[in-house]
Write an enzyme that holds these catalytic residues in place. Structure first.
Site, PDB file in Angstrom:
ATOM      1  N   LEU A 113       2.488   3.661 -16.179  1.00 21.76           N
ATOM      2  CA  LEU A 113       3.947   3.551 -16.159  1.00 21.76           C
ATOM      3  C   LEU A 113       4.554   3.968 -14.826  1.00 21.76           C
ATOM      4  CD1 LEU A 113       4.773   4.980 -19.707  1.00 21.76           C
ATOM      5  CD2 LEU A 113       4.840   2.595 -18.990  1.00 21.76           C
ATOM      6  N   ARG A 114       3.708   4.337 -13.865  1.00 26.02           N
ATOM      7  CA  ARG A 114       4.267   4.767 -12.585  1.00 26.02           C
ATOM      8  C   ARG A 114       5.032   3.627 -11.925  1.00 26.02           C
ATOM      9  NH1 ARG A 114       0.102   7.142 -10.454  1.00 26.02           N
ATOM     10  NH2 ARG A 114       0.761   9.268 -10.874  1.00 26.02           N
ATOM     11  N   ALA A 115       4.548   2.404 -12.064  1.00 30.91           N
ATOM     12  CA  ALA A 115       5.242   1.263 -11.460  1.00 30.91           C
ATOM     13  C   ALA A 115       6.646   1.114 -12.024  1.00 30.91           C
ATOM     14  CB  ALA A 115       4.440  -0.019 -11.688  1.00 30.91           C
TER      15      ALA A 115
END
Length: 665
Positions: A263-265
């Site tokens: 989910l970093r993107a």
């Protein structure tokens, strides 16, 4: 260059974006533009005499120089530009206990590192791909958390470390691991302009600066002041910018559509979109902001294979932003599926990036191979029809997907750069002994220090409970870890290797060894021999991707000048020993041992005596001559049958299947 300017400005507006990784060829002004941005950042107010640049309006409660009174003395200074050298130590980056004062004066004093100096400024890492992995992990953790934690030698310190992180790199010198790429918020590919007028203007300005720096600075002072004011206004506007649920769901759909991991993107894209809206003077994020953010935050997160180059299909991005379903493509295929015949996979104008792979795991990008022609190596330029023809008369064989290979290491203990292949004395690893420090004490061995000082206490008239220590009592730890090596591949590309599609197997094996070298932080070089001579196809480099690209395009055919290949290897290793004496070489010769041209192979092998080596025996068929084994004996190298490199994959697959059956039962 416009994308680079935008990425830097978005991070200047919002440090939460997570930094910028600038990839580009040499001479593209990567360092110049980073230093130019630092000069445009607004000046910062700091607490007087604070080594950690605390904000007097909101001082850090955990500051080691604190606590600070909110109304105490303060000053104002430009935003700091701190450069992290490639050879820096962990202590220099994060800070450490001043061990000498602790042992000789009994004072527990903390010495701040570069992360403290960069707080509220810019931390610039040139050639970040050459930085040791543990340092990259440390600074990226600090950049993500905004805090630096130091836990060592009975010292526990934390301090604020919020900075604009910028890393630059030349992909020709090696890539960052995908895990580390993901930690950078944005990435930009930089290329020098090919437009003559633009290039002339760059030269014109550089000449004007060199002729009169003060006049040049005065000429652009107003424009720089205006840019600094725009950044300050965007920072003030940022907190008021809204991210509607519709746009947040759009960001999630784009990230899911590109199949990025984790989910970093999503978080980076959301923060970049907010910063872009603030920079454009809007109070609400729009689809334009989401698109601009996604173009910078997603390309480096789509790498599936270490040999893949970062990239983004902008046509797919537009379809996802418009809300098209995956199956609504004009030809009935998913937007991210196979492109039309003749179209590049990323939707661009150029050829497919080297190292790309399809869903079957074929990394070659070459068409299926044809049956062998039955020619023998006595015919110059002959070979099997494993692939398309080459301009010099050879053929180009395809390569299958890379697979796991056994660990090949250099015997003994070295002193090379940290890596994951051979045993070495390093700054990280298990403690194996102690020694007197050659310079400043960095890694104290307390037990050895106390043992060195204890016999001298009576002579030093000790009266109190503590030991009397002197500088010559200090000892530092000797640690053993793993180093990276120079893996020099010497590959037989003659006609005999092309028979019975053998070169496809050889290329797959060497590609697998290249992947192993990438994972173990090695430098690699590639020599091939065919016809009458040997060629240094790839000089020693950290760019394993370049090695894979050269290997795939390697033509096959002609006679076998084995001696020429060995002589070329000896020349390359001799030069590398002068250039990098601490890095130990590992020679990997891939051949069936035949020598039909190019001199005496036995004599040439004598030039490599003492070099750790592996001979990959490519001989197959019912009748074997054992020539590769004889070569291995002359080199003092280990003999590894080609099938053993591939056999480990089958064993792993069998173990996995057995595990699945037990789990199902």
């Amino acid at each position: 260059m416009d994308d680079l300017k935008l990425a830097l400005l978005l991070n200047a507006v919002s440090p939460r974006v997570g930094g910028v990784l600038v990839r580009g060829e040499k001479g593209t002004a990567k360092s110049t533009i980073v230093r130019a941005l630092a000069a445009q950042l607004p000046a910062v107010d700091v607490v007087a005499a604070c080594r950690f640049a605390c904000d007097p309006a909101a001082p850090d409660a955990s500051c080691p120089d604190g606590p600070h009174d909110p109304g105490g003395p303060s000053g104002r200074r430009p935003a700091a530009l701190v450069e992290l050298p490639v050879g820096a130590s962990e202590d220099r980056l994060a800070g450490s206990l001043d061990v000498e004062r602790a042992l000789t004066e009994g004072v527990k004093a903390f010495e701040p590192g570069l992360l403290a100096a960069a707080h509220r400024g810019v931390l610039y890492v040139d050639e970040v791909n050459l930085l040791h992995d543990h340092l990259v992990d440390l600074l990226l953790d600090a950049a993500a958390l905004g805090t630096c934690y130091v836990e060592r030698e009975s010292l526990s310190v934390r301090h604020a470390a919020r900075f604009l992180l910028v890393g630059t790199m030349n992909p020709e010198e090696g890539e960052l691991r995908p895990q580390l790429l993901d930690r950078f918020g944005l990435t930009v590919e930089v290329q020098a302009t090919r437009e003559p007028k633009e290039r002339a203007e760059v030269v014109r300005r550089r000449l004007a600066f060199e002729a009169d720096p003060d006049a040049f600075a005065a000429r652009w002072a107003d424009a720089e002041a205006g840019l600094a004011g725009d950044i300050r206004l965007a920072r003030e506007r940022l907190e008021a910018v809204r991210l509607p649920d519709e746009r947040l769901e759009q960001i999630a759909a784009v990230c899911a559509g590109f199949e990025v991991d984790g989910l970093r993107a999503d978080l980076v894209t959301a923060n970049a979109a907010l910063a872009h809206a603030a920079w454009r003077g809007r109070d609400e994020v729009t689809a334009e902001d989401v698109r601009a953010a996604a173009r910078l935050s997603l390309p480096h997160r789509r790498r599936r294979d270490p040999f893949d180059a970062p990239g983004l299909d902008e046509s797919l991005l537009d379809e996802l932003l418009e809300g098209d379903s995956p199956g609504d493509g004009p030809d009935g295929t998913p937007p991210g599926g196979a492109p039309p015949d003749g179209a590049p996979p990323d939707g661009g104008d150029g050829p497919p990036p080297s190292g790309g792979s399809d869903e079957r795991g074929d990394h070659s990008g070459a068409p299926p191979t044809d049956p062998p022609t039955g020619r023998n190596e006595a015919e110059p330029g002959s070979g099997s029809a494993d692939g398309p023809g080459n301009a010099d008369g050879g053929t180009v064989a395809a390569a299958a997907a890379a697979h796991a290979v056994p660990l090949l290491e250099v015997p003994g203990v070295g002193d090379g750069a940290a890596g994951r292949r051979s045993r070495a004395r390093t700054t990280r690893g298990k403690v194996t002994g102690a020694r007197r420090p050659a310079g400043r004490l960095r890694d104290p061995h307390l037990t050895a220090t106390l043992l060195a000082a204890a016999p001298r206490q009576r002579a030093r008239d000790r009266t109190g409970p503590g030991l009397v220590l002197r500088p010559d009592d200090l000892r530092e730890a000797v640690r053993e870890g793993r180093e990276g090596n120079l893996v020099l591949f010497v590959v037989d590309a003659s006609g005999s290797m092309a028979a019975r599609r053998r070169m496809t197997t050889v290329k797959t094996a060497v590609l697998s060894l290249l992947l192993d070298a990438y994972q173990r932080r090695d430098k690699i070089g590639l020599i091939t021999f065919r016809g009458r001579d040997a060629d240094l196809v790839l000089p020693p480099t950290s760019s394993v991707e370049a090695g894979a690209a050269r290997l795939r395009a390697l033509p096959t055919g002609g006679r076998t000048p084995l001696a020429a290949g060995l002589v070329r290897a000896a020349e390359v290793l001799r030069a590398e020993r002068l250039r990098d004496p601490a890095r130990r070489p590992l020679l990997v010769v891939v051949t069936d041992g035949r020598a039909t041209a190019g001199g005496d192979a036995e004599r040439a092998a004598g030039l490599l005596t003492g070099t750790a080596g592996i001979v990959v025996d490519c001989e197959d068929g019912p009748v074997r001559l054992g020539l590769a084994g004889r070569l291995a004996g002359r080199l003092g190298a280990r003999l590894v049958p080609l099938g053993d490199l591939d056999g480990i994959v089958r064993r792993h697959r069998d173990l996995d299947r057995a595990h699945d059956r037990r789990k199902a039962a």
